[in-house]
Scaffold this active site. Structure first.
Site, PDB file in Angstrom:
ATOM      1  CG  LEU A 166     103.121 105.823  13.635  1.00 38.56           C
ATOM      2  CD1 LEU A 166     103.501 105.486  15.074  1.00 38.56           C
ATOM      3  CD2 LEU A 166     102.017 106.868  13.627  1.00 38.56           C
ATOM      4  CG  ASP A 167     105.541 111.345   9.093  1.00 39.88           C
ATOM      5  OD1 ASP A 167     105.365 110.502   8.195  1.00 39.88           O
ATOM      6  OD2 ASP A 167     105.067 112.502   9.049  1.00 39.88           O
ATOM      7  NE  ARG A 168     114.062 110.505  10.733  1.00 40.70           N
ATOM      8  CZ  ARG A 168     114.633 111.387  11.539  1.00 40.70           C
ATOM      9  NH1 ARG A 168     115.060 111.005  12.741  1.00 40.70           N
ATOM     10  NH2 ARG A 168     114.766 112.654  11.195  1.00 40.70           N
ATOM     11  CB  VAL A 170     104.980 110.718  14.335  1.00 36.94           C
ATOM     12  CG1 VAL A 170     103.659 110.449  15.048  1.00 36.94           C
ATOM     13  CG2 VAL A 170     104.861 111.936  13.430  1.00 36.94           C
ATOM     14  CG  HIS A 273     105.046 115.254   6.106  1.00 43.67           C
ATOM     15  ND1 HIS A 273     106.105 116.078   5.773  1.00 43.67           N
ATOM     16  CD2 HIS A 273     105.615 114.086   6.515  1.00 43.67           C
ATOM     17  CE1 HIS A 273     107.246 115.435   5.943  1.00 43.67           C
ATOM     18  NE2 HIS A 273     106.965 114.220   6.391  1.00 43.67           N
TER      19      HIS A 273
END
Length: 386
Positions: A166-168, A170, A273
């Site tokens: 998970l992106d930071r 998100v 992304h």
């Protein structure tokens, strides 16, 4: 709380390595932000082929731009930068594969002080609701201010093996295996296409009411920290020459209020992304995604910031300094802090360029399901348009 300034020769330094686990006392919560108390840490790397032939000072100045050249010269002279465990002169020329140690006063970037909520705890699986702004695992400047680090410090849960990314910025469902073998099983199912992933996003405008399927290659530029979409030309020519990786995302509108829409996002592939840049491609970017709402902010390369932080930098408040005092919540300790005489980040708690509040993206992981398992996470408040 007082701040002690000490000379280098008067200091008793305890160096930490990755073998030292995070502790609850390592964190400071102030004004809704989670800080890590600065600590001494040994960074270890090995000389890459492209570094060979450079002086030790030139290497650090060219490759690690977060500190000025005079800091690196002082660090070499004092032995805080060593080669193969030995002090070297500032003119020392490094050779390929040599071990380089950088002993420094480490300031981790702050994150928002939201809890890492445990959703489900099983013998071999743990699921949590990851808060936005917190990285999943140690990476870059983050070590203790990560989901894995916080779970170990606050719940004694270790080891943990993240199953997916998970992106930071998100939030939402994060699955962690309790063993490497269980993590491998999850990953095999993901790679074979047996796992369905669902996210929700709040986007600009009225998203179409019919399902939208985006099949568009994604090219991630690691230097700029963002992705772009690549598609074939209007004449239907082959996309074989495109550099990006194939990517597919399905989008379905859940609701809209005329200004924003809540959209179900189902990524078929897993590119960096992917959801963010595919939504931008549809003309409906995530409504608070500064990185994909505007042109790239060029200050990243100059200041060493992440692309997301560079895009939001103008909104950041002033840094919090150790000299201003830091007692705020019950888990602050009463110990005094020492300002390291060589540290370029003291007296601030966070490193330069990493101050203040961050708004989490309006992108949230709600569900992962496999052949014989389902894990879910509650929706965030921003998912309601009423």
């Amino acid at each position: 709380m007082s701040v002690k300034r000490k000379r280098e020769e008067d200091m008793e330094i305890v160096w930490q390595t990755p073998a030292n686990p995070p502790q609850r006392r390592d964190y400071i919560h102030r004004n809704g932000i989670r800080y890590v108390k600065p600590y001494y840490f040994e960074f270890i790397s090995h000389v890459k082929n492209r570094w060979a032939g450079k002086t030790i000072v030139d290497l650090f100045t060219d490759e690690f731009k977060g500190r000025p050249r005079d800091y690196y010269e002082s660090a070499v002279r004092s032995g805080r930068i060593q080669v193969d465990g030995q002090k070297v002169p500032v003119s020392y020329v490094v050779q390929s594969s040599q071990k380089i140690s950088h002993f420094l006063h480490r300031h981790e970037p702050p994150v928002m002080s939201w809890d890492v909520e445990i959703l489900c705890e099983e013998p071999d699986v743990l699921t949590v609701c990851k808060p936005a702004s917190v990285p999943v695992h140690p990476c870059g400047q983050y070590r203790k201010n990560t989901v894995v680090g916080i779970l170990q410090a606050e719940y004694g849960l270790a080891p943990l093996f993240p199953v997916h990314r998970l992106d930071r910025l998100v939030s939402g469902l994060l699955i962690l295996a309790r063993s490497a073998s269980r993590a491998d099983l999850f990953r095999q199912q993901i790679e074979s296409g047996e796992v369905q992933k669902r996210y929700i996003a709040r986007v600009l405008g009225v998203f179409p009411d019919k399902q939208q399927i985006v099949n568009a290659n994604i090219n991630y530029n690691a230097r700029e920290g963002r992705s772009t979409v690549e598609v074939g030309d209007d004449q239907g020519n082959s996309t074989a020459s495109l550099k990006g990786k194939a990517a597919c995302t399905k989008f379905t509108r859940i609701s809209t209020n005329g200004k924003h829409s809540i959209v179900l996002c189902e990524p078929v592939t897993g590119r960096t992304h992917q959801i963010r840049v595919h939504l931008q491609y549809t003309g409906h970017p995530i409504a608070n995604d500064m990185l994909y709402l505007s042109e790239f902010v060029s200050i990243r390369s100059a200041e060493g910031l992440s692309a997301d932080r560079a895009a939001a930098k103008l909104c950041s408040p002033q840094p919090i300094s150790l000299e201003n005092g830091i007692s705020d919540t019950g888990n602050d300790s009463n110990e005094d802090f020492s300002i390291d005489p060589m540290c370029t980040n003291c007296p601030n708690l966070g490193p330069k360029g990493y101050e203040g509040n961050e708004e989490g993206l309006w992108l949230h992981c709600v569900k992962y399901s496999g052949p014989d398992w389902i894990y879910e996470c509650p929706h965030p408040d921003w998912a309601s348009l009423s």
